[in-house]
Structures are given as structure tokens and as C-alpha cells.
Design a protein around this motif. Structure first.
Motif, PDB file in Angstrom:
ATOM      1  N   HIS A 113     -45.927 -53.995  53.701  1.00 33.08           N
ATOM      2  CA  HIS A 113     -45.210 -53.493  54.876  1.00 33.08           C
ATOM      3  C   HIS A 113     -46.146 -52.953  55.958  1.00 33.08           C
ATOM      4  O   HIS A 113     -45.701 -52.680  57.071  1.00 33.08           O
ATOM      5  N   ILE A 125     -40.465 -50.774  58.090  1.00 33.16           N
ATOM      6  CA  ILE A 125     -39.631 -50.150  57.060  1.00 33.16           C
ATOM      7  C   ILE A 125     -39.375 -48.679  57.365  1.00 33.16           C
ATOM      8  O   ILE A 125     -38.638 -48.012  56.627  1.00 33.16           O
ATOM      9  N   TYR A 129     -32.549 -45.952  57.347  1.00 40.06           N
ATOM     10  CA  TYR A 129     -31.888 -46.702  56.274  1.00 40.06           C
ATOM     11  C   TYR A 129     -30.448 -46.217  56.183  1.00 40.06           C
ATOM     12  O   TYR A 129     -30.177 -45.093  55.780  1.00 40.06           O
ATOM     13  N   GLU A 156     -36.803 -53.678  54.863  1.00 45.59           N
ATOM     14  CA  GLU A 156     -37.321 -53.746  53.498  1.00 45.59           C
ATOM     15  C   GLU A 156     -36.419 -54.594  52.602  1.00 45.59           C
ATOM     16  O   GLU A 156     -36.897 -55.310  51.715  1.00 45.59           O
TER      17      GLU A 156
END
Length: 332
Positions: A113, A125, A129, A156
Motif C-alpha cells: 500500500h 488505504i 473506512y 484496501e
């Protein structure tokens, strides 16, 4: 293995259930994906598989968590009854989840990443989220692997899904994604990158566990207590009537609509999630609310029209689910 009795074990701490991967149907599946990793060239990577509360890989580790309820059939069935949905029932389903989670392991182990090309293809990433996301079904920019268009949830997850497709034995990803240039570019990056890092020692090897089953002090009852049900949409009585009143002739031979809801609930939850991204924890309360309203309205259907009733109910619930996914509400 001792018999499982829900009534006796409901208050038992999960750590005292004696759950392990060894000696269960999970063990050969773990060995199978380990062999897939080696065959793919990742011979120096050593993931640590363990049981926990859900699928996942703790950040910056090579530890892969498998839901504890998959270790025993009785617990799997209990989970299905309590939640309406199980992420991985048959062996093929479990392998799909394992390959996905291995994508996270590879990402952390080799710090993929942090690569410029990774960020250009998948995104950073560090993006927020969000548990609830709004996928674009059948988008050509993403691969399709887990239900719910899961690659669209976060960069991700996009990588993990891409890796899982690439890792799956016998899958012709070049042919399958030949007319989807963005998804194909992600797969090609995966192919080149694994060839490059395969014989290297991983940069990161931490295998610290998070919520290891052997340390979970709360009980099954506590685990399934769960959050309050989602909001129940109002104003759907007319739609329910339009479905069942057309299927209930002659009235003397009708079955209650609630029986149909109970019959299709589990499969409907799974398929609505697979094709719309509407989360199971939202679909189940929605279905149960609709079933209660159908019961209060005295709705039913003729047994000879059951197939039509299933089709009508499925279409109705799918339309509600898609509206919620796209608009964040059942009523735009």
C-alpha cells in the motif's frame, strides 16, 4: 467432540468452548490456501490463522482471523438463526473469504500500500473506512469476488478482492476481464508485483492476534445480543397488499404470508446482499417488519401460486434494498 447444547452454553464464555481450527473442516481449507500461496510463488510468507469473532486481518500483521462459529456446524447454524446470514458456509465460500483475507496479509507483509502504483490503481488505504457503502453494481472498474460488490468498499478491499481473483486456481482472469481495462490493470499489477516479491522475506512479520477465541470472556448470549434493530420503514402496506391480494384466490386455500417470509428469509438475505450490497443486518429487520405487517393485515397466498409469491416478494425487497443503497433511505 462434545455435543453442543445452546441452552446450556449460552452463558458460557466463548473462550471455554474449546474451539480450535485443528481437527475441524476448517483445517484442510487452511492447508489448501497455504498450498495456493506457495504455488503462486509466495513461499516465504507464513500467515498465522486463528479463530476470532469475524473475518479479518489486524492492521500491520500477518494474522488471519476466521469466525469462531465456522469451527463447529452447530455454532454455524446458531449464527445463521441468530443473525440470518453466515459469511462462509460451504467449503467454496470459506475458500473465497480466505483468499480475500490473504490479500490483506500480502498487502501488509510487503507494504504494497506504500507503492506509488498501488495508490494510483486502488487509492490510499488511509481513506475513511465506512461500514455502509454505496456500490455501483456491475462496475467495470472492479473485480467481482465476495458478495455485495465488496471491492468498492475501500481501496484496501479493492486490492484484497483483486488478489483473491488472481489467486483462485483455474480462473482465467485475463480472459474474464479482457474488456474491463481498469480492473484488468489492477490484476496485471497484482501479477507483476507477486512475481517481484514472491521470493523475498516479508518486510512485516508481526502475527499479533486481535480477539483470539481463547481469550474472549463474554458469552454466546452476549455476542448475539447485538445492536438495536434498524429503523422500520413505514408506508408499505399498499405494496404488500398488491403482492398478496393478487395471489390469494381462492381465499379459503391461502397460507399466511408470514410462512413465505420465514421460508425465504435466509436465502433472500444472502442474495439481496450479493447483488445489491444491502447489508444483511438491514435486510433481516426489514423482512421481519414486512412479515409483521403482512400478518397484521391478514395477508396470504394460494399454495399453487407459491412460485409467483416468492418472485414477487424477492423483486419487491430487492427494489427496496437498491433504493436504500443508492439513496440511503427506502423512500427517495
Amino acid at each position: 467432540m462434545p455435543a453442543f447444547h445452546e441452552a446450556k452454553l449460552g452463558a458460557t464464555p466463548i473462550r471455554d468452548l474449546g474451539l480450535t481450527i485443528a481437527g475441524t473442516p476448517l483445517e484442510p481449507l487452511v492447508r489448501e490456501v497455504e498450498a495456493e500461496l506457495a504455488a503462486a510463488g509466495l513461499r516465504r510468507l507464513r500467515p498465522r490463522f486463528y479463530l476470532s469473532t469475524e473475518w479479518g486481518v489486524p492492521t500491520d500483521t500477518v494474522a488471519l482471523a476466521i469466525p469462531f462459529y465456522l469451527a463447529r456446524p452447530e455454532l454455524t447454524e446458531l449464527h445463521a438463526e441468530r443473525t440470518g446470514h453466515v459469511e462462509g458456509v460451504r467449503a467454496g465460500d470459506i475458500l473465497r473469504y480466505l483468499r480475500h483475507e490473504l490479500g490483506h496479509v500480502v498487502c501488509y507483509a510487503y507494504r504494497l500500500h506504500e507503492q506509488r502504483e498501488f495508490i494510483d490503481l486502488f487509492g490510499s488505504i488511509t481513506q475513511p473506512y465506512l461500514e455502509e457503502y454505496r456500490p455501483e453494481p456491475f462496475s467495470s472498474r472492479f473485480v467481482a469476488h465476495l458478495p455485495g460488490w465488496y471491492a468498492q468498499k475501500h481501496p484496501e478491499e479493492d486490492w484484497a478482492e483483486t488478489f483473491a481473483v488472481w489467486l483462485t486456481p483455474g480462473r482465467d482472469w485475463r480472459g474474464e476481464y479482457a474488456d474491463r481495462p481498469i480492473a484488468l490493470a489492477k490484476l496485471a499489477y497484482c501479477d507483476r508485483t507477486i512475481a517481484d516479491v514472491g521470493d523475498r522475506e516479508p518486510t512485516l512479520t508481526s502475527d499479533e492476534l486481535d480477539e483470539d477465541v481463547a481469550e474472549i470472556g463474554y458469552s454466546l448470549d452476549d455476542f448475539y445480543a447485538g445492536p438495536a434493530p434498524a429503523d422500520e420503514p413505514r408506508g408499505l402496506d399498499a405494496a404488500l397488499r398488491s403482492i398478496f391480494e393478487a395471489l390469494g384466490d381462492p381465499p379459503a386455500e391461502t397460507r399466511p404470508a408470514t410462512a413465505l417470509f420465514a421460508q425465504v428469509e435466509r436465502e433472500l438475505i444472502a442474495n439481496v446482499y450479493r447483488w445489491t450490497g444491502h447489508l444483511p443486518e438491514r435486510t433481516r429487520p426489514l423482512l421481519r417488519h414486512l412479515a409483521r405487517r403482512a400478518d397484521e393485515l391478514g395477508l396470504g397466498y394460494a399454495p399453487a401460486r407459491e412460485a409467483a409469491a416468492v418472485l414477487a416478494l424477492t423483486t419487491f425487497v430487492t427494489a427496496l434494498a437498491m433504493t436504500h443503497v443508492l439513496r440511503g433511505t427506502y423512500f427517495p
